[in-house]
Structures are given as structure tokens and as C-alpha cells.
Design an enzyme around this catalytic site. Structure first.
Site, PDB file in Angstrom:
ATOM      1  N   ASN A  48       0.832  -1.205   0.000  1.00  0.00           N
ATOM      2  CA  ASN A  48       0.000   0.000   0.000  1.00  0.00           C
ATOM      3  C   ASN A  48       0.864   1.252   0.000  1.00  0.00           C
ATOM      4  OD1 ASN A  48       0.572  -0.905   2.672  1.00  0.00           O
ATOM      5  ND2 ASN A  48      -1.034   0.364   3.515  1.00  0.00           N
ATOM      6  N   GLU A  50       0.305   5.247   0.661  1.00  0.00           N
ATOM      7  CA  GLU A  50      -0.633   6.276   1.126  1.00  0.00           C
ATOM      8  C   GLU A  50      -0.232   7.653   0.610  1.00  0.00           C
ATOM      9  OE1 GLU A  50      -0.993   5.696   5.384  1.00  0.00           O
ATOM     10  OE2 GLU A  50      -2.146   3.853   5.047  1.00  0.00           O
ATOM     11  N   CYS A  59      -4.078   0.569  -2.568  1.00  0.00           N
ATOM     12  CA  CYS A  59      -3.960  -0.665  -1.773  1.00  0.00           C
ATOM     13  C   CYS A  59      -2.905  -1.600  -2.375  1.00  0.00           C
ATOM     14  CB  CYS A  59      -5.281  -1.415  -1.757  1.00  0.00           C
ATOM     15  SG  CYS A  59      -6.587  -0.623  -0.814  1.00  0.00           S
ATOM     16  N   GLU A  61      -3.160  -4.862  -2.887  1.00  0.00           N
ATOM     17  CA  GLU A  61      -3.687  -5.864  -3.828  1.00  0.00           C
ATOM     18  C   GLU A  61      -3.807  -5.291  -5.233  1.00  0.00           C
ATOM     19  OE1 GLU A  61      -4.856  -4.902  -0.914  1.00  0.00           O
ATOM     20  OE2 GLU A  61      -6.182  -6.397  -0.015  1.00  0.00           O
ATOM     21  N   CYS A  90     -10.163  -4.937   0.784  1.00  0.00           N
ATOM     22  CA  CYS A  90     -11.273  -3.974   0.758  1.00  0.00           C
ATOM     23  C   CYS A  90     -12.156  -4.229  -0.464  1.00  0.00           C
ATOM     24  CB  CYS A  90     -10.736  -2.545   0.752  1.00  0.00           C
ATOM     25  SG  CYS A  90     -10.163  -2.007  -0.871  1.00  0.00           S
ATOM     26  N   CYS A  93     -10.615  -3.588  -3.962  1.00  0.00           N
ATOM     27  CA  CYS A  93      -9.675  -4.642  -4.380  1.00  0.00           C
ATOM     28  C   CYS A  93     -10.410  -5.912  -4.767  1.00  0.00           C
ATOM     29  CB  CYS A  93      -8.668  -4.904  -3.266  1.00  0.00           C
ATOM     30  SG  CYS A  93      -7.546  -3.505  -3.041  1.00  0.00           S
TER      31      CYS A  93
HETATM   32  N1  THU Z   1      -5.299  -1.323   2.505  1.00  0.00           N
HETATM   33  C1  THU Z   1      -4.765  -2.163   1.574  1.00  0.00           C
HETATM   34  O1  THU Z   1      -3.635  -2.004   1.131  1.00  0.00           O
HETATM   35  N2  THU Z   1      -5.545  -3.186   1.137  1.00  0.00           N
HETATM   36  C2  THU Z   1      -6.814  -3.428   1.562  1.00  0.00           C
HETATM   37  O2  THU Z   1      -7.487  -4.277   0.995  1.00  0.00           O
HETATM   38  C3  THU Z   1      -7.338  -2.715   2.713  1.00  0.00           C
HETATM   39  C4  THU Z   1      -6.638  -1.445   3.037  1.00  0.00           C
HETATM   40  C5  THU Z   1      -4.480  -0.207   2.973  1.00  0.00           C
HETATM   41  C6  THU Z   1      -4.953   1.152   2.520  1.00  0.00           C
HETATM   42  C7  THU Z   1      -4.395   2.038   3.593  1.00  0.00           C
HETATM   43  O3  THU Z   1      -3.074   2.390   3.245  1.00  0.00           O
HETATM   44  C8  THU Z   1      -4.343   1.171   4.836  1.00  0.00           C
HETATM   45  O4  THU Z   1      -4.479  -0.163   4.381  1.00  0.00           O
HETATM   46  C9  THU Z   1      -5.442   1.475   5.845  1.00  0.00           C
HETATM   47  O5  THU Z   1      -6.683   1.500   5.245  1.00  0.00           O
END
Ligand code: THU
Length: 137
Positions: A48, A50, A59, A61, A90, A93
Site C-alpha cells: 500500500n 498512502e 492498496c 492488492e 477492501c 480490491c
Molecule cells: N489497505 C490495503 O492495502 N488493502 C486493503 O485491501 C485494505 C486497506 C491499505 C490502505 C491504507 O493504506 C491502509 O491499508 C489502511 O486502510
């Protein structure tokens, strides 16, 4: 559900956990790693990333899927998703994975490389919207 070997399963779990170290998550401190196995046997990784403008965050995935597609791969057998606490992919994804196959295996892994849940995209996203729902497809 697509088949993977025990060796591939272990490789995916390790790769997903290792790539978590590359996550850029200064806001949530929630590092996510993903390892995607293609039908050609390659593994694509994602973490991920940000952003100070929160919704721009990508994300792990989707990062792995986009990286694989950019490399010319579109057939996926499995994805391992690693977080500290075994969190699940999520909705966005799940939708992106569904585009490439409802039967893709999903391994949800915790920070100790334990499989918390082994499932499929279809089980995670029942009734997925797909290209078939579009009138002119
Ligand atoms: N996140 C992912 O990388 N994948 C997911 O399926 C759920 C959330 C990340 C996004 C963000 O950087 C952190 O997790 C918190 O939401």
C-alpha cells in the site's frame, strides 16, 4: 477454485509478508503486502502507498494486479494478502480481482505468516458486477 502447489502457497505467504516492509503507510501505520501468482508461475508484489490526500492511497492488492497487467499478465491463480492482524481485502480490491476471475484463490495471512482464511474472490464478493452486466458487452 484454482489450484496451487504447496510450494507456491508458501512462496506467496512469504512474499506477501516480506513486501509489507516496503509499504508507505505513514498515516495509518497499517502495512499491507500482496503477492499475486500468475498462471505462468510468476509472482507480482504490491504494497500500500498512502498519500496526504487520503483517498489517493493505493492498496497493496490493486498495486500487485496493476503491476502484473502492465507486465503482460492477465491470468491469476492466487493472491496472498498479508497484514499484521489478518485483515481482508477492501471492496475496491475485491472488485478489481473479480475482473480477472471469481475463482482466484485468496490467502489472508497475518504477520506471523499464518493463513487466517483461505477463500476465493467469489466468496468475498458474491453477486459481483462484471462486464456481462454491461448492455453492449
Ligand atoms: N489497505 C490495503 O492495502 N488493502 C486493503 O485491501 C485494505 C486497506 C491499505 C490502505 C491504507 O493504506 C491502509 O491499508 C489502511 O486502510
Amino acid at each position: 477454485m484454482r489450484k496451487i502447489t504447496e510450494k507456491q502457497r508458501q512462496q506467496l505467504i512469504k512474499a506477501a509478508n516480506r513486501v509489507r516492509a516496503n509499504a508507505y503507510a505513514p498515516y495509518s501505520n497499517y502495512a499491507v503486502g500482496a503477492a499475486l501468482l500468475t498462471s505462468s508461475g510468476k509472482i507480482f508484489r504490491g504494497a500500500n502507498v498512502e498519500n496526504a490526500a487520503y483517498p489517493v492511497t493505493m492498496c497493496a492488492e490493486r498495486s500487485a494486479v496493476f503491476s502484473a497487467v502492465a507486465a503482460g499478465e492477465q491470468e491469476f491463480n492466487a493472491i496472498a494478502v498479508a497484514t499484521d492482524n489478518g485483515g481482508t481485502p477492501c471492496g475496491s480490491c475485491r472488485q478489481v480481482l473479480a475482473e480477472f476471475g471469481l475463482d482466484i484463490k485468496v490467502l489472508i495471512v497475518d504477520g506471523e505468516e499464518k493463513i487466517v482464511r483461505e477463500t476465493t474472490v467469489e466468496a468475498l464478493l458474491p453477486g459481483a458486477f462484471s462486464g456481462g452486466d454491461l448492455p453492449d458487452s
